[in-house]
Enzyme design. Sequence first.
Site, PDB file in Angstrom:
ATOM      1  CG  HIS A  63     -38.598 -46.216 -41.860  1.00 37.63           C
ATOM      2  ND1 HIS A  63     -38.014 -46.267 -43.031  1.00 37.63           N
ATOM      3  CD2 HIS A  63     -37.834 -46.314 -41.047  1.00 37.63           C
ATOM      4  CE1 HIS A  63     -36.630 -46.045 -43.242  1.00 37.63           C
ATOM      5  NE2 HIS A  63     -36.413 -45.991 -41.628  1.00 37.63           N
ATOM      6  CG  ASP A  67     -32.240 -42.038 -41.381  1.00 37.44           C
ATOM      7  OD1 ASP A  67     -32.921 -42.322 -40.705  1.00 37.44           O
ATOM      8  OD2 ASP A  67     -31.818 -42.848 -42.206  1.00 37.44           O
ATOM      9  CG  HIS A 142     -35.743 -50.686 -40.694  1.00 36.51           C
ATOM     10  ND1 HIS A 142     -34.460 -51.081 -40.620  1.00 36.51           N
ATOM     11  CD2 HIS A 142     -35.912 -49.499 -40.414  1.00 36.51           C
ATOM     12  CE1 HIS A 142     -33.720 -49.932 -40.312  1.00 36.51           C
ATOM     13  NE2 HIS A 142     -34.435 -49.179 -40.092  1.00 36.51           N
ATOM     14  CG  HIS A 270     -30.199 -46.280 -46.338  1.00 41.30           C
ATOM     15  ND1 HIS A 270     -29.407 -47.185 -45.323  1.00 41.30           N
ATOM     16  CD2 HIS A 270     -31.115 -45.309 -45.810  1.00 41.30           C
ATOM     17  CE1 HIS A 270     -30.212 -46.584 -44.326  1.00 41.30           C
ATOM     18  NE2 HIS A 270     -30.935 -45.613 -44.463  1.00 41.30           N
TER      19      HIS A 270
END
Length: 305
Positions: A63, A67, A142, A270
């Site tokens: 995506h 980051d 998300h 993560h």
Amino acid sequence: MANFELNILGCGSATCTMRHMPSCQVLDIRDQLYMIDCGEGAQLQMRRMKLKFSRLSHIFISHLHGDHVFGLPGLISTMALLEKGGTLTVHIFKDGADQFARLIDYFCRDMPFDVAFNVIERKEGIIFENNAIEVHSFPLFHRVPAVGFKFVEKPKLRHINPEMTSFHEVPRYWMSRLREGEDYVKPDGSVIPNAILTSPPDPSVSYAYCSDTMRNDRVAQSVQGVDWLYHEATYDGSLATKAKARGHSTSADAAHIARLAGAKNLIIGHFSSQYSDDRVLLNDALKSFPRVTLANEGLKIDLTK
């Protein structure tokens, strides 16, 4: 030669820390490198882990949050300076392809290799395959469009039994056909079953990458039966409300998805910058799933074991 090895280059979340790098992984499959996400510092981590730039030909971007992509321009620039040849294919959403094409055209002119963008969408489907693997995308949940990736090794060839092939006088040119499962037909027309001349192939391996996403049982359906599952675990279970509001999962959520999917192994990563000891996340996941590995920079995992 690595048959199917996972290299963790970064397993932190958005905020930089002294402990973790942003998201980035490299799969080494039969000496070909496949990068998943490309956070800042990816090129430096590749050097630290002794991964050769020349063997990297595909990058899969889940995506378009910084980051997960800010390492791309620097990595591509370095690969150009090292005079990598061939083509580097970046699998990415259309907006990302448009933005990075302009950026690369400005900063990385006259490269000795081509950069191709394979535009992906937020849906189920095969987005890449070669003679060794298939790569499937599937929707994640998300705050922006996101996908996970499932790497599925294609069936391997059977093993030759040298004693039996010698006994039945099988010519060398027939060996490749035996590995593919054919019976041997002798000159007199008699048939020697393949099972006598070979042994079963090594099992194929599957690996799924799920970051970033809220807990959603549809993810488990997309990775059903996977051997190894990487699932984000940004927070511990006490912060479930915060995780959901930010489009993330807890370590307990990751364990739930692994259990529901029937995964054999779970890797969590993560991690939020608020944790000084990630074992709180590990212990949380272990409450409901027995085989959990804590991601860490520099970690290499042989996924065939």
